[in-house]
Design an enzyme around this catalytic site. Structure first.
Site, PDB file in Angstrom:
ATOM      1  N   HIS A  30       4.996  12.025 -10.160  1.00  0.00           N
ATOM      2  CA  HIS A  30       5.270  10.582 -10.228  1.00  0.00           C
ATOM      3  C   HIS A  30       6.360  10.268 -11.253  1.00  0.00           C
ATOM      4  O   HIS A  30       7.520  10.248 -10.912  1.00  0.00           O
ATOM      5  CB  HIS A  30       3.970   9.825 -10.513  1.00  0.00           C
ATOM      6  CG  HIS A  30       4.093   8.356 -10.322  1.00  0.00           C
ATOM      7  ND1 HIS A  30       4.190   7.778  -9.083  1.00  0.00           N
ATOM      8  CD2 HIS A  30       4.163   7.336 -11.201  1.00  0.00           C
ATOM      9  CE1 HIS A  30       4.313   6.472  -9.214  1.00  0.00           C
ATOM     10  NE2 HIS A  30       4.301   6.174 -10.494  1.00  0.00           N
ATOM     11  N   CYS A  75       0.806  -1.240   0.000  1.00  0.00           N
ATOM     12  CA  CYS A  75       0.000   0.000   0.000  1.00  0.00           C
ATOM     13  C   CYS A  75       0.833   1.282   0.000  1.00  0.00           C
ATOM     14  O   CYS A  75       0.392   2.309  -0.520  1.00  0.00           O
ATOM     15  CB  CYS A  75      -0.913   0.043   1.228  1.00  0.00           C
ATOM     16  SG  CYS A  75      -1.596  -1.552   1.713  1.00  0.00           S
ATOM     17  N   MET A  77      -6.537   1.122  -8.107  1.00  0.00           N
ATOM     18  CA  MET A  77      -6.184   0.307  -6.932  1.00  0.00           C
ATOM     19  C   MET A  77      -6.289  -1.179  -7.315  1.00  0.00           C
ATOM     20  O   MET A  77      -7.320  -1.625  -7.825  1.00  0.00           O
ATOM     21  CB  MET A  77      -7.178   0.647  -5.808  1.00  0.00           C
ATOM     22  CG  MET A  77      -7.321  -0.415  -4.760  1.00  0.00           C
ATOM     23  SD  MET A  77      -6.577   0.036  -3.197  1.00  0.00           S
ATOM     24  CE  MET A  77      -6.876  -1.494  -2.297  1.00  0.00           C
ATOM     25  N   HIS A  81       0.044   8.491 -16.613  1.00  0.00           N
ATOM     26  CA  HIS A  81       1.155   7.603 -16.232  1.00  0.00           C
ATOM     27  C   HIS A  81       2.030   7.383 -17.459  1.00  0.00           C
ATOM     28  O   HIS A  81       1.849   6.413 -18.200  1.00  0.00           O
ATOM     29  CB  HIS A  81       0.620   6.273 -15.696  1.00  0.00           C
ATOM     30  CG  HIS A  81       1.690   5.452 -15.025  1.00  0.00           C
ATOM     31  ND1 HIS A  81       2.617   4.714 -15.725  1.00  0.00           N
ATOM     32  CD2 HIS A  81       1.988   5.267 -13.712  1.00  0.00           C
ATOM     33  CE1 HIS A  81       3.425   4.106 -14.859  1.00  0.00           C
ATOM     34  NE2 HIS A  81       3.072   4.426 -13.631  1.00  0.00           N
ATOM     35  N   CYS A 140       1.499   3.862  -3.039  1.00  0.00           N
ATOM     36  CA  CYS A 140       0.469   4.804  -3.509  1.00  0.00           C
ATOM     37  C   CYS A 140      -0.091   5.686  -2.391  1.00  0.00           C
ATOM     38  O   CYS A 140      -0.487   6.817  -2.636  1.00  0.00           O
ATOM     39  CB  CYS A 140      -0.683   4.043  -4.165  1.00  0.00           C
ATOM     40  SG  CYS A 140      -0.184   3.265  -5.704  1.00  0.00           S
ATOM     41  N   HIS A 141      -0.188   5.146  -1.159  1.00  0.00           N
ATOM     42  CA  HIS A 141      -0.859   5.904  -0.094  1.00  0.00           C
ATOM     43  C   HIS A 141       0.125   6.588   0.856  1.00  0.00           C
ATOM     44  O   HIS A 141      -0.299   7.363   1.714  1.00  0.00           O
ATOM     45  CB  HIS A 141      -1.774   4.976   0.714  1.00  0.00           C
ATOM     46  CG  HIS A 141      -2.871   4.365  -0.113  1.00  0.00           C
ATOM     47  ND1 HIS A 141      -4.053   5.005  -0.374  1.00  0.00           N
ATOM     48  CD2 HIS A 141      -2.943   3.174  -0.759  1.00  0.00           C
ATOM     49  CE1 HIS A 141      -4.818   4.227  -1.134  1.00  0.00           C
ATOM     50  NE2 HIS A 141      -4.167   3.115  -1.389  1.00  0.00           N
TER      51      HIS A 141
END
Ligand code: DHE
Length: 559
Positions: free
Chosen positions: A348, A63, A105, A390, A66-67
């Site tokens: 990113h 996780c 997700m 992306h 991304c979080h």
């Protein structure tokens, strides 16, 4: 894959949460984080020390990317108890983990990566406050640093007569290895032991070396001139990382070629400059700081993409949470001069336009592409594109009507966006948004080559299995999809990441299958012109292949 994940989870948890002087084998001086194993208590939910340690490791692996380690959110939303997780409850959180979301997700439960008991533990962990981020200092890095083959014992010319500029470094993600493959003969010539879940490779400016960076924060240096290319040095720069690049500016006398390497830490948030030939860590700079939009101070300010300019002694360091692009001048590594540019959140991945003046990076949670004029050290523009752009490093398509077009796909919707980069009235306009065949986003990577008239795209994170297994070929002039190719049925996994050979007439694709079923994994080579499958690189060693990096294309930033 599962057993490996659990093993690695345990190792990383141990790194984060060691007590009583236990030490990791890699890092002898790993400090003990304060209060890391204290019993966590929220209103209704409690976790034992052992549960907290295990859940932290699972969270870190599945996780945190991304979080965020502090769970404040980045590409994915905040997972702090006050903001969100208590409202969602254990059952609601488990449903997300089981099924994933169309926004990108993953469906960890359906994929069999997390079982019911693990999802239950993680859901409870998410409802208590996160543990603090431990320190990782220059001394810790020095303790991890190993030179396996000193510079003076390395070959002075290639020990083989292979066309090493057409070598491919292929990440064997869950095996913790990198395969070096001769791009001319398609033979695997060496497997380098690199460490946990290598994320990317970059070539040295001379092309002689590959640098890998893993999710364990370890940089490894592989010498392509050795008869059997092998790891010659390693150094762990952080607990967790995704990016590495080298000094590529020639300078008046070629001073910076194979001189420095920079790695970006996710946890802790910092970058480290190392000696390019030995990986001796030289300088650490924290990237914690103020956010670009509201000035909030953020301790977790992870380093996302790093690229090296070919025109100036500069690295472009993208700080995810703060939305700041840092231009780091490496002429004085002891005290690097840094220009900080406010952009958008959360930064990113990205790449150069075809001139090498502009760097384009996804601010993926803002659905924007940021353009930085690196030559003039300023923000050029910010472009609204689509849901979660992306690009990977993106692609530079040479289009007769519009000139050069920089291309990004999107995770959250079915959109391949072509942006005009040539100077003039049309510069930074979107000239086309292409929908690929089949519904939904999930595109991770696009790639082209100056000698090709095709753009290739994957769809690895789409919810539909047949689309995850497909690659799409787009004509660079009409900007329309001309072929959809599903990988052969005997291979079971996602088709992910594309890379051209040096000549620009072959495209290599990974089939990323299960770790315990190598026969279902493969590296497939397609003829770029005919779009026919020409080679299938397989074997017991082909375990979870992901990124592939051609020496020549990577050293020259050809994409
Ligand atoms: Fe990546 C590039 C971060 C998941 C394969 N990935 C990058 C970069 C970043 C990043 C910041 C840019 C590096 C650079 O250019 O300096 N990736 C992350 C994440 O945080 C994320 C979303 C979740 C995580 O926990 O890691 C993530 N990435 C993945 C995957 O699941 C992939 C498909 C397989 C894997 O390794 O886990 C994956 N990422 C890649 C690859 C690149 C990459 C192959 C380099 C592309 C290129 O052509 O340069």
């Amino acid at each position: 894959m599962k057993h490996y994940l659990i093993l690695v989870t345990a190792c990383i948890a141990a790194l984060f949460f060691t007590r009583c002087g236990q030490k990791s084998s890699n890092v002898e001086n790993t400090p003990e984080p304060p209060g890391a194993t204290e019993k966590a208590v929220s209103d209704e939910i409690t976790l034992t020390d052992a549960e907290m340690e295990r859940a932290s490791g699972i969270y870190f692996n599945t996780c945190a990317g991304c979080h965020g380690t502090t769970r404040k959110g980045a590409t994915g939303p905040s997972l702090l108890p006050d903001a969100r997780t208590k409202l969602l409850t254990t059952a609601g959180l488990k449903a997300f983990m089981m099924n994933g979301t169309p926004g990108g997700m993953p469906d960890w439960g359906k994929q069999g990566i997390l079982n019911d008991e693990e999802m239950d533990l993680l859901a409870r962990f998410l409802q208590v406050p996160p543990p603090p981020i431990p320190e990782y200092t220059l001394d810790n890095m020095k303790a991890s640093w190993k030179v396996l083959v000193p510079v003076e014992d390395r070959p002075t010319k290639p020990e083989h007569d292979r066309n090493w500029q057409n070598f491919f470094g292929v990440i064997l993600r869950d095996a913790g290895q990198v395969a070096i493959i001769d791009g001319d003969t398609k033979e695997m010539i060496s497997i380098a032991e690199t460490g946990f879940a290598v994320h990317i490779l970059r070539s040295s400016a001379s092309g002689r070396y590959f640098y890998s960076i893993g999710r364990d924060g370890k940089v490894t240096l592989i010498d392509n001139w050795m008869a059997k290319p092998s790891v010659v040095a390693e150094c762990k720069g952080s607990f967790d990382a995704r990016s590495v690049d080298v000094s590529k500016y020639k300078g008046p006398k070629g001073d910076f070629i194979d001189k420095y390497v920079i790695m970006g830490g996710y946890t802790p948030s910092h970058f480290v400059i190392m000696d390019a030939l030995t990986l001796e860590p030289l300088t650490v700079v924290s990237t914690s700081g103020e956010a670009c939009d509201n000035g909030e101070y953020l301790e977790e300010a992870r380093v996302a993409a790093i690229v090296a300019s070919h025109k100036d002694p500069l690295w472009v360091v993208n700080v995810k949470e703060t939305g700041m692009v840092w231009l780091v001048d490496y002429t004085n590594v002891a005290n690097p001069e840094i220009t900080k540019i406010k952009t958008a959140r959360y930064l990113h991945d990205g790449g150069w336009d075809n001139t090498g003046q502009y760097f384009l990076v996804a601010a993926n949670a803002s659905n924007k592409m940021v353009v930085v004029d690196v030559t003039n050290k300023k923000l050029e523009t910010i472009i609204e594109t689509g849901i979660k752009p992306h690009p990977g490093r993106g692609a530079n398509v040479n289009n007769k009507e519009h000139g050069n077009l920089y291309v990004t796909g999107h995770l959250g919707e079915n959109k391949i966006t072509f942006i005009a980069t040539a100077k003039g009235d049309n510069q930074w306009n979107i000239v086309k948004n292409l929908e690929l065949p089949g519904a939904g986003g999930g595109n991770l990577f696009v790639k082209t080559h100056p000698k090709s008239n095709h753009l290739w795209a994957d769809r690895a994170l789409n919810n539909e299995v047949s689309l995850q297994r497909s690659i799409f070929v787009v004509d660079n002039q009409t900007l329309e999809t001309i072929k959809t190719i599903e990988v052969p049925q005997k291979y079971q996994g996602r088709a992910v990441h594309l890379e051209y050979n040096k000549a620009g007439d072959e495209v290599w694709v990974s089939v990323w299958g299960k770790m315990d079923k190598p026969a279902e994994n493969a590296i497939l080579v397609y003829d770029d012109k005919t779009m026919e499958l020409k080679n299938e690189i397989t074997g017991d060693w082909v375990i979870t292949p992901t990124g592939k990096f051609n020496v020549f294309n990577t050293m020259h930033d050809i994409y």
